[in-house]
Motif scaffolding. Sequence first.
Motif, PDB file in Angstrom:
ATOM      1  N   SER A  60      13.635  24.666  34.297  1.00 40.92           N
ATOM      2  CA  SER A  60      13.448  26.119  34.326  1.00 40.92           C
ATOM      3  C   SER A  60      12.624  26.626  33.151  1.00 40.92           C
ATOM      4  CB  SER A  60      14.813  26.808  34.340  1.00 40.92           C
ATOM      5  OG  SER A  60      15.521  26.476  33.160  1.00 40.92           O
ATOM      6  N   ASP A  62       9.083  26.991  30.556  1.00 39.29           N
ATOM      7  CA  ASP A  62       7.705  27.431  30.776  1.00 39.29           C
ATOM      8  C   ASP A  62       6.911  27.205  29.501  1.00 39.29           C
ATOM      9  OD1 ASP A  62       8.421  29.518  29.073  1.00 39.29           O
ATOM     10  OD2 ASP A  62       8.855  30.880  30.723  1.00 39.29           O
ATOM     11  N   ARG A 227      21.319  27.893  40.992  1.00 37.44           N
ATOM     12  CA  ARG A 227      21.423  27.926  39.544  1.00 37.44           C
ATOM     13  C   ARG A 227      22.863  27.723  39.076  1.00 37.44           C
ATOM     14  NH1 ARG A 227      18.601  26.768  35.069  1.00 37.44           N
ATOM     15  NH2 ARG A 227      19.011  28.187  33.354  1.00 37.44           N
ATOM     16  N   PHE A 288      18.797  34.777  36.631  1.00 37.55           N
ATOM     17  CA  PHE A 288      17.814  33.747  36.917  1.00 37.55           C
ATOM     18  C   PHE A 288      17.101  34.033  38.242  1.00 37.55           C
ATOM     19  CE2 PHE A 288      16.688  29.467  38.527  1.00 37.55           C
ATOM     20  CZ  PHE A 288      15.954  28.992  37.460  1.00 37.55           C
ATOM     21  N   SER A 289      17.878  34.464  39.233  1.00 39.25           N
ATOM     22  CA  SER A 289      17.322  34.664  40.578  1.00 39.25           C
ATOM     23  C   SER A 289      16.328  35.822  40.619  1.00 39.25           C
ATOM     24  CB  SER A 289      18.452  34.917  41.580  1.00 39.25           C
ATOM     25  OG  SER A 289      18.993  36.222  41.395  1.00 39.25           O
ATOM     26  N   PHE A 292      13.021  33.752  38.641  1.00 43.40           N
ATOM     27  CA  PHE A 292      12.521  32.410  38.931  1.00 43.40           C
ATOM     28  C   PHE A 292      12.194  32.276  40.415  1.00 43.40           C
ATOM     29  CE2 PHE A 292      12.268  27.802  38.954  1.00 43.40           C
ATOM     30  CZ  PHE A 292      11.760  27.532  37.698  1.00 43.40           C
ATOM     31  N   THR A 296       9.328  27.340  43.605  1.00 42.85           N
ATOM     32  CA  THR A 296       9.180  26.533  42.392  1.00 42.85           C
ATOM     33  C   THR A 296      10.445  25.727  42.134  1.00 42.85           C
ATOM     34  OG1 THR A 296       7.530  27.933  41.316  1.00 42.85           O
ATOM     35  CG2 THR A 296       8.957  26.663  39.867  1.00 42.85           C
ATOM     36  N   TYR A 297      11.597  26.353  42.343  1.00 39.42           N
ATOM     37  CA  TYR A 297      12.851  25.630  42.124  1.00 39.42           C
ATOM     38  C   TYR A 297      12.920  24.406  43.029  1.00 39.42           C
ATOM     39  CZ  TYR A 297      17.626  25.167  40.407  1.00 39.42           C
ATOM     40  OH  TYR A 297      18.745  24.711  39.768  1.00 39.42           O
TER      41      TYR A 297
END
Lengths: 399, 399
Positions: A60, A62, A227, A288-289, A292, A296-297
């Motif tokens: 997660s 960057d 997550r 997170f939701s 993100f 990608t997850y």
Amino acid sequence: MPDTLPENSVGLVTPQLHHFDEPLTLRSGKVLNSYDLMVETYGTLNAQRSNAILICHALSGDHHAAGYHSMEDRKPGWWDVAIGPGKPIDTNHFFVVCLNNLGGCAGSTGPASINPDTNTWYGPDFPVVTVRDWVNSQARLADRLGIEQWAAVIGGSLGGMQVMRWSISYPERVRHAIMMAVAPKLSAQNIAFNEVARQSITADPEFYAGRYREHGTLPKKGVMLARMVGHITYLSDSAMRDKFGKASEQLKQASMNLGRDLRAGKLSFGFDVDFQVESYLHYQGERFSETFDANTYLLMTKALDYFDPSVDYDGDLSKAFANSNCKFLLVSFTTDWRFPPERTQEIVTALLKAGKQVSYLDIEADQGHDAFLLPVPRYMQALTTYLDRVKREVSGHAA
Amino acid sequence: MPDTLPENSVGLVTPQLHHFDEPLTLRSGKVLNSYDLMVETYGTLNAQRSNAILICHALSGDHHAAGYHSMEDRKPGWWDVAIGPGKPIDTNHFFVVCLNNLGGCAGSTGPASINPDTNTWYGPDFPVVTVRDWVNSQARLADRLGIEQWAAVIGGSLGGMQVMRWSISYPERVRHAIMMAVAPKLSAQNIAFNEVARQSITADPEFYAGRYREHGTLPKKGVMLARMVGHITYLSDSAMRDKFGKASEQLKQASMNLGRDLRAGKLSFGFDVDFQVESYLHYQGERFSETFDANTYLLMTKALDYFDPSVDYDGDLSKAFANSNCKFLLVSFTTDWRFPPERTQEIVTALLKAGKQVSYLDIEADQGHDAFLLPVPRYMQALTTYLDRVKREVSGHAA
């Protein structure tokens, strides 16, 4: 948020977008004709271009590893505890590079980017990328930045897998490979947890086969669930107990205190949140939701599942390292049950069998897999000590 | 399916429905005015009514612990390996009783039953039931069957929690308490996994706030996900590796064999199922979702979360056992990471502190939490040895 930035911070930083036009052939056989990489750098590249360190991010993460983007930021980059002037990865001495990986959702080309061929979001059409693909794209970034050889490539977890791949695919371009909380490949249990996460996302009615952006929505509930599952595996059982398992004095007064920190001091006898651990996971998962990208997850978990550098060497990891030319530092954490110390030790054993120079530390830490992101004193000390040696090499090299 | 039933099987069995009209006040304060319990018995109650054994089921179990319902059954009851003539729980000597717990979905009154007050399914209106409520309802069943005292109460996991509660709430009615793979209460991590399972179910668009039956549907995807998460926690890492992690010769030929049994011999580079562990979990989860009621799953996980007999004793488990009058056998399994041996040992310690007679065995077994359901030889031998003693007591009592 801070009025002044801490003295040992890299300070305010601005990411740079690098565009690449040379087509990149991926492990799947698919080709990305062009792509962008979002990059941050800290410190200064020396004249000999010998002091560059690449930081590889995990699931997660960057490009924003250290410092602040504005004075309004509430938190610094994800590994600010380790990167900065006077910190283990000392930006007074090193030029530190961190990028958002291909397929990411923080500025580099990924499922949430516009596909120039279709003028709509890539979404589910973005190709599956592997750790090897990432490392190939990172090598092109190194070319762009004029870095022939990294003083060190550093990463934990999925980041550590990129480090491993660097040492195998580009033996002449890495002096030191530093990996934390890493495994040579996922276990069946690891894959199973990833599959639950993927199913959570694809089962969300807002997922629309990955075309949620066209529908003006996001599969937040699915990403939240994914997550939550992940989060449980990052924390140790004891870390969760310490965080949520202590009966506070207040709760001891509650009529039915179960000793695991009841959120409202009593049981709901329904399906509301009863325990603090539940509301914590909800909160973390929801936050997170919102930021993100779901596609990608999915990509990141598949990159984890597919990683196994021994595959081209008849399953013998030591053969994979045969041509590696760098020194290795590996760090594991005693309570990490996602990638337990034994898994890291498999890599150490393979490296020793291949006759490589390896340092290995198993750090007593209570925080589980997450420990690799945290300022555990012995761990920070070990990084400092090791990188001090690298510093001396680099300046010797420069002299 | 078998032409003839195995000689050491209890054979064809028929469950009996027992109706209860006396209102049962639950721990939540709610009252069930009447309810049914679905029950199976094996063996014969002796004239002294001293040879009865109660089997308590775990999360997904039911009353069908042994034997077959018809010659077409592909599998016997869930603990057939331990119950039958000549087996550890020897039906030549014992009268064995097993029931589907209140709130279940295999015939006893639960969310999938019709609420006589509304003439529709209870669904989400079925009250949250606790381990204590179950034990109270089981005590009424014992009254109905004319059993004043159980020779033994036996259960694993959530079943073990019922055994513990029996020894505390009804000290005069239990001679031997036998618990396997059990903990004194859930850890924060256990609760977190349960919460993920609940969220998976309630997030399913087919859940309709628990009123899915009125909508002519079932939240199968959510139950499948919940079961997948559960399943991972029941198996040990090494059991999964043994089951799915061995590279077969066939797969070694595959171009990109990752050593974790690729399902089709090559990677999909998409989001299809790549690894056998994924298809196994899908299959198990799907099958489960077709038969197990979603609301029952929610209830069972809450019963687990809420269990903590020390709550009425200032958090001191040994005080909870102060009045217990039975002998105890506890069994843990080395690779159980859901309820690891240390958790079972907490109970042993509390019992010793309370001055009780305890036997404890930690069984070397590779199958994780699931081991308590499996015919692990040393475990079966331990049950046989212990219950032989009980047999002698019972016949001595009879003589």
